[in-house]
Structures are given as C-alpha cells and as structure tokens.
Design a protein around this motif. Structure first.
Motif, short mmCIF file in Angstrom:
data_model
loop_
_atom_site.label_atom_id
_atom_site.label_comp_id
_atom_site.label_asym_id
_atom_site.label_seq_id
_atom_site.Cartn_x
_atom_site.Cartn_y
_atom_site.Cartn_z
N GLU A 1 0.83 -1.22 0.00
CA GLU A 1 0.00 0.00 0.00
C GLU A 1 0.86 1.26 0.00
O GLU A 1 0.56 2.21 -0.72
N ASP A 2 1.91 1.28 0.83
CA ASP A 2 2.65 2.53 1.00
C ASP A 2 3.34 2.95 -0.28
O ASP A 2 3.29 4.11 -0.67
N PHE B 1 -8.00 -8.02 2.35
CA PHE B 1 -9.21 -7.19 2.34
C PHE B 1 -9.01 -5.92 3.16
O PHE B 1 -9.26 -4.81 2.67
N SER B 2 -8.52 -6.07 4.39
CA SER B 2 -8.43 -4.86 5.23
C SER B 2 -7.34 -3.93 4.73
O SER B 2 -7.52 -2.71 4.75
N ASN B 3 -6.23 -4.47 4.22
CA ASN B 3 -5.19 -3.58 3.67
C ASN B 3 -5.68 -2.85 2.42
O ASN B 3 -5.34 -1.69 2.19
N THR B 4 -6.48 -3.56 1.62
CA THR B 4 -6.97 -2.92 0.39
C THR B 4 -7.99 -1.84 0.74
O THR B 4 -7.99 -0.76 0.14
N GLU B 5 -8.83 -2.11 1.74
CA GLU B 5 -9.80 -1.07 2.13
C GLU B 5 -9.06 0.15 2.71
O GLU B 5 -9.40 1.29 2.40
N LYS B 6 -8.03 -0.14 3.50
CA LYS B 6 -7.23 0.97 4.05
C LYS B 6 -6.62 1.80 2.91
O LYS B 6 -6.65 3.03 2.92
N ILE C 1 -7.78 2.10 -0.17
CA ILE C 1 -8.84 2.86 -0.87
C ILE C 1 -9.22 4.10 -0.05
O ILE C 1 -9.37 5.20 -0.60
N LEU C 2 -9.33 3.93 1.27
CA LEU C 2 -9.71 5.07 2.11
C LEU C 2 -8.61 6.14 2.09
O LEU C 2 -8.90 7.34 2.06
N ASN C 3 -7.35 5.69 2.09
CA ASN C 3 -6.24 6.65 1.99
C ASN C 3 -6.31 7.44 0.70
O ASN C 3 -6.08 8.65 0.68
N LEU D 1 -8.99 8.02 -1.12
CA LEU D 1 -10.14 8.94 -1.06
C LEU D 1 -9.77 10.17 -0.22
O LEU D 1 -10.10 11.30 -0.57
N ASP D 2 -9.06 9.92 0.86
CA ASP D 2 -8.65 10.99 1.75
C ASP D 2 -7.73 12.00 1.06
O ASP D 2 -7.76 13.19 1.33
N LYS D 3 -6.92 11.50 0.15
CA LYS D 3 -5.96 12.39 -0.54
C LYS D 3 -6.67 13.29 -1.54
O LYS D 3 -6.12 14.30 -1.97
N ASN D 4 -7.87 12.87 -1.96
CA ASN D 4 -8.67 13.71 -2.85
C ASN D 4 -7.91 14.14 -4.11
O ASN D 4 -7.92 15.31 -4.50
N TYR D 5 -7.22 13.19 -4.71
CA TYR D 5 -6.46 13.47 -5.93
C TYR D 5 -7.40 13.94 -7.05
O TYR D 5 -8.54 13.47 -7.14
N LYS D 6 -6.89 14.78 -7.92
CA LYS D 6 -7.67 15.19 -9.10
C LYS D 6 -7.39 14.28 -10.29
O LYS D 6 -8.25 14.04 -11.13
N ASN D 7 -6.16 13.81 -10.40
CA ASN D 7 -5.73 13.14 -11.64
C ASN D 7 -5.57 11.64 -11.54
O ASN D 7 -5.36 10.98 -12.55
N THR D 8 -5.60 11.11 -10.34
CA THR D 8 -5.37 9.67 -10.20
C THR D 8 -6.38 9.07 -9.24
O THR D 8 -6.75 9.69 -8.24
N LYS D 9 -6.86 7.87 -9.60
CA LYS D 9 -7.88 7.19 -8.79
C LYS D 9 -7.47 5.73 -8.60
O LYS D 9 -6.67 5.20 -9.38
N ALA D 10 -8.09 5.08 -7.62
CA ALA D 10 -7.80 3.66 -7.38
C ALA D 10 -8.64 2.78 -8.30
O ALA D 10 -9.79 3.11 -8.61
N ILE D 11 -8.06 1.69 -8.74
CA ILE D 11 -8.79 0.67 -9.51
C ILE D 11 -8.51 -0.68 -8.84
O ILE D 11 -7.37 -0.96 -8.44
N LEU D 12 -9.54 -1.49 -8.69
CA LEU D 12 -9.38 -2.78 -8.03
C LEU D 12 -8.56 -3.71 -8.93
O LEU D 12 -8.86 -3.82 -10.13
N THR D 13 -7.54 -4.39 -8.36
CA THR D 13 -6.57 -5.09 -9.19
C THR D 13 -6.21 -6.49 -8.67
O THR D 13 -5.10 -6.70 -8.15
N PRO D 14 -7.15 -7.44 -8.78
CA PRO D 14 -6.75 -8.82 -8.51
C PRO D 14 -5.78 -9.23 -9.62
O PRO D 14 -6.11 -9.11 -10.80
#
Ligand code: GUN
Ligand code: FE
Length: 425
Positions: A132-133, A173-178, A180-182, A184-197
């Motif tokens: 994640e980091d 699951f919990s690391n991925t949710e963490k 995603i929340l991070n 969302l918190d950063k409120n980026y304009k140009n980059t977003k998370a995509i789920l990646t199995p």
C-alpha cells in the motif's frame, strides 16, 4: 471566465476505426478542457485570442495505455527467455518484492513517472504491487505529473512467494480497504484507485468474494489478466473447476463488465463463449502485442474483436513489453496481425494504420469516457508532434507522416502535451 485554448497545426484524429479525420493547417479550439471545434481559419469570435502556432507540426489526441506494470519498468528488456508462469516466478515476483522498501520505490517510481510524463501517453491504467505505502507514493507522483491515471494496489494471496503474498484473504481485504480510504482521503484530481486482482491463479475464491464487496462499496473499476497463455488457462480450470471458462471465474464475482467497468489484458486464447460474454458484458480488452511476442504467448485475434465492435485498446504491458512508447505498440499490433493472418488464420485481415491509431487513441480512451478524439465534447488530451528528426523533407502527405511516426517516433517527437486542457510541457 472561460479557459480557451487555440492550437494551430496539422490535425489528425479518429472518429471510428476505419478512417482518419485530417485537417491540414487548421485550428483546434478547446474550452474549459473540452474540445469545441476545428476551424480552417480563426473564426471572428476567437480572433483576439493569442493562439499557439505549432506551424507544420502534427497535432493528435493523447494516447491511452490500458495495461502497464509500474514496478516492472526497472527491469524491462531483461529475462524474456521464459513463458508467462516461469517468467513471473523467476523474474517478476522477485523484482516486485523489492517495493516493500519505500526507498527502492521512490527511486524506481520517480524514473517511471518522469518517462511516462514525457511519452505519448496521456492516460494509463497501472498495476503497482501488493504494497500500500509504495503504491500511494506512486500515486502522489502521478498526481503531480498531471497525467490522468487509474492505479491498482495489486491483490495476491496464493501461488506466490512469501515475499509477495498477502498473508490471508482477510488481511488482503483490510489492507486494500485501508488503501482505498487513503486514496479517497488524498482527494487526488488526476489519479484514482482501480481494483486489481492480479489474475485468478494469484487470488483465492475467498479473496475474490471480499474484493467484490469492496468494489460494490466503493464503486470501483477492475483490471486484471485473461487468457494470455495455454498453461495459465489450464491452471485456472484446475483452480476453479466450477467455472465454465477463464473469464467466467471473474464473472462469478461480478468482476467482468456488466455494471463494473473492467479491463482484461491479453485475451489471446479466448474461446468464442468468452468472447461473447466479453461483448455482452462490455469488457474492455487491452491488447498487448509486444508482450505476447516476448513471452511467446501468441497473437490475439484483434480483427475479430474489431468486427464485433468490442471495446478494445492497446497496452504496453511493461515489462513483458519493453517500451512505454505507444507508437511502438501500434506498430507491433499491425505487425503481429500480419503474421497471424499469414501463418495462423487467413480469414482475419491484418490491421490497417488507421485501425492501429484508433486503438491507441479513441479505442483505449473510451475507458476514461469521452477521451482520445477531437470530436466536440471530448476531453482535451492533445499531443503536438515534431517529426523533423525523422521526416523526409519532401514528404507532405499527412497520413504518410503519421505512418512514419508510428514506426519511427519516440518521446523525442513529443513537442508539447496537454491533458484535460492542462499543458504538461
Ligand atoms: N499475469 C499475471 N501477472 C502478470 C504480469 O505481471 N505480466 C503479464 N504479462 N501477465 C501476467
Ligand atoms: Fe500484465
């Protein structure tokens, strides 16, 4: 006040896969980050605007890389002697393990983002690693670059080395949710998370069930790999005997189109039932021809996908592909289709230059919405290309100049670049 941009030059873009729209010596107008119109001459209502005169240079839409692995950039061009599964175990997983170190990630991702910023790519769907980091670090850098990207923290909880495996489905699951929340918190304009199995062999059914709930909760898009290599496909059948075909193993978890925007990379060996499901569900295909050659995977039937009007774009798939340069991906797509036509199936005609160009621009751009064309209302992703280094001074024909660039150009030809109307350089 409206933010108006007027660019003068030779303008080329695709409305469809069959033909190029060509406007010699014309003016491209963008208002508030969206394409307004193309004019032969400056219209009276814009005559007071100082336009950017790019002279005889060529202006095309930005390109979309639908499939790329950021952490693999550092080892591109090495270790192409193996097929997919051995390549992953021998080279790729050990390399990706290094991204547990933020120091390593900082160095490698800085280089990756700088090269991507200079390239013909304006949009990209990116795999990071399970960490994640370092994935957040990559996203911080991408945000600053002003490129428009979707980035996935990769999920894998089985069939991977200890150094690159999430300990359990619950921890994943919990690391991925963490993560995603991070994001969302950063409120980026140009980059977003995509789920990646990563792909079915790396993800247990339990993990897929949990990821499905995250996807629904946070309304995420999905990216993964599909039907790339015969051994991989046979393995999926063993791991998921309940699935009717490889893509069905994603579809059972509602990660295969329908109300989930989904990209599947490769689709070299998709049987017709899988192709029909992808078409029905609106799955996007990321065609990665260079990767498919390097890992001896095969050649995907792109003509079939185009004839069926499916969603399809190009991916560099670095590091199985050796370059970020999507001009090269276009050339490989055309070349691979010719070999396939000659040696494998003469009923599927090779791709044309117009089709290859369409895939790199409007075809892949569609994943991001109205992106990759200069029709009215499209987002203003614009490349200005200077072909003086490679052009023959007597070559005037714009279509031929573009074709030449597809085969010969790289980031040196990118003279100026805009994403959503913002100039990067
Ligand atoms: N399938 C699962 N992981 C990968 C990867 O990193 N690259 C490619 N080409 N295929 C994959
Ligand atoms: Fe890949």
């Amino acid at each position: 006040m409206d933010n108006i941009l007027v660019l003068h030059g030779n303008i080329l873009f695709s409305k469809n896969s069959k033909e190029l729209s060509i406007h010699k010596d014309s003016y491209l107008v963008s208002i508030n980050g969206l394409i307004d119109a193309i004019y032969n001459e400056i219209p009276p209502h814009l005559k007071d605007y100082v336009y950017k005169d790019y002279g005889d240079r060529i202006i095309i839409p930005g390109m979309t890389d639908l499939h790329i692995h950021a952490p693999q950039y550092a080892f591109q061009g090495i270790g192409m002697d193996l097929e997919l599964l051995d390549w992953l175990n021998t080279y790729t997983f050990p390399e990706e393990s290094k991204y547990s170190s933020l120091t390593y990630a900082q160095k490698a991702y800085t280089n990756f983002v700088e090269r991507l910023r200079k390239s013909t790519t304006t949009r990209a769907c990116i795999f990071a690693t399970i960490h994640e980091d370092s994935t957040l670090l990559l996203m911080d850098m991408l945000e600053k670059s002003n490129l428009s990207t979707l980035v996935g923290k990769v999920n894998m909880d089985r069939n991977s080395p200890d150094s690159l495996r999430e300990e359990s489905a619950s921890i994943a699951f919990s690391n991925t949710e963490k993560f995603i929340l991070n994001v969302l918190d950063k409120n980026y304009k140009n980059t977003k998370a995509i789920l990646t199995p990563r792909f079915i062999p790396s993800c247990s059914d339990e993990l897929m069930t949990k990821l499905q709930s995250l996807k629904d909760k946070y309304d995420l898009c999905v990216q993964s790999h599909l039907s790339e290599n015969p051994s991989e496909i046979a393995w999926v059948q063993e791991l998921c005997p309940w699935s009717s075909f490889y893509g069905d193993a994603y579809d059972k978890f509602n990660m295969f189109g329908r109300n989930t925007k989904t990209i599947m990379a490769h689709c070299v060996y998709s049987p017709s039932i899988e192709i029909e499901r992808m078409k029905e569900n609106g799955v996007f295909i990321a065609h990665c021809p260079e990767s498919n050659i390097n890992l001896s995977s095969g050649i995907a039937p792109i003509r079939t996908f185009l004839d069926k009007d499916m969603h399809i774009g190009l991916g560099s798939d670095v590091a199985a592909g050796t370059t970020l340069n999507l001009f090269k991906a276009i050339a490989y797509a055309i070349q691979a289709s010719k070999i396939r036509w000659r040696l494998q199936d003469s009923s599927l005609n090779p791709l044309t230059v117009a089709e290859g160009f369409y895939l790199a621009t409007k075809g892949g751009g569609e994943f991001f919405g109205k992106v990759g064309s200069f029709e009215q209302g499209y987002e203003s992703d614009i490349l200005v290309l200077d072909d003086t280094r490679i052009n023959h001074s007597e070559l005037q024909d714009l279509e031929k100049r573009l074709e030449r660039m597809i085969y010969l150009a790289d980031e040196r030809e990118v003279f100026a670049k805009y994403v959503k109307g913002t100039q990067l350089f």
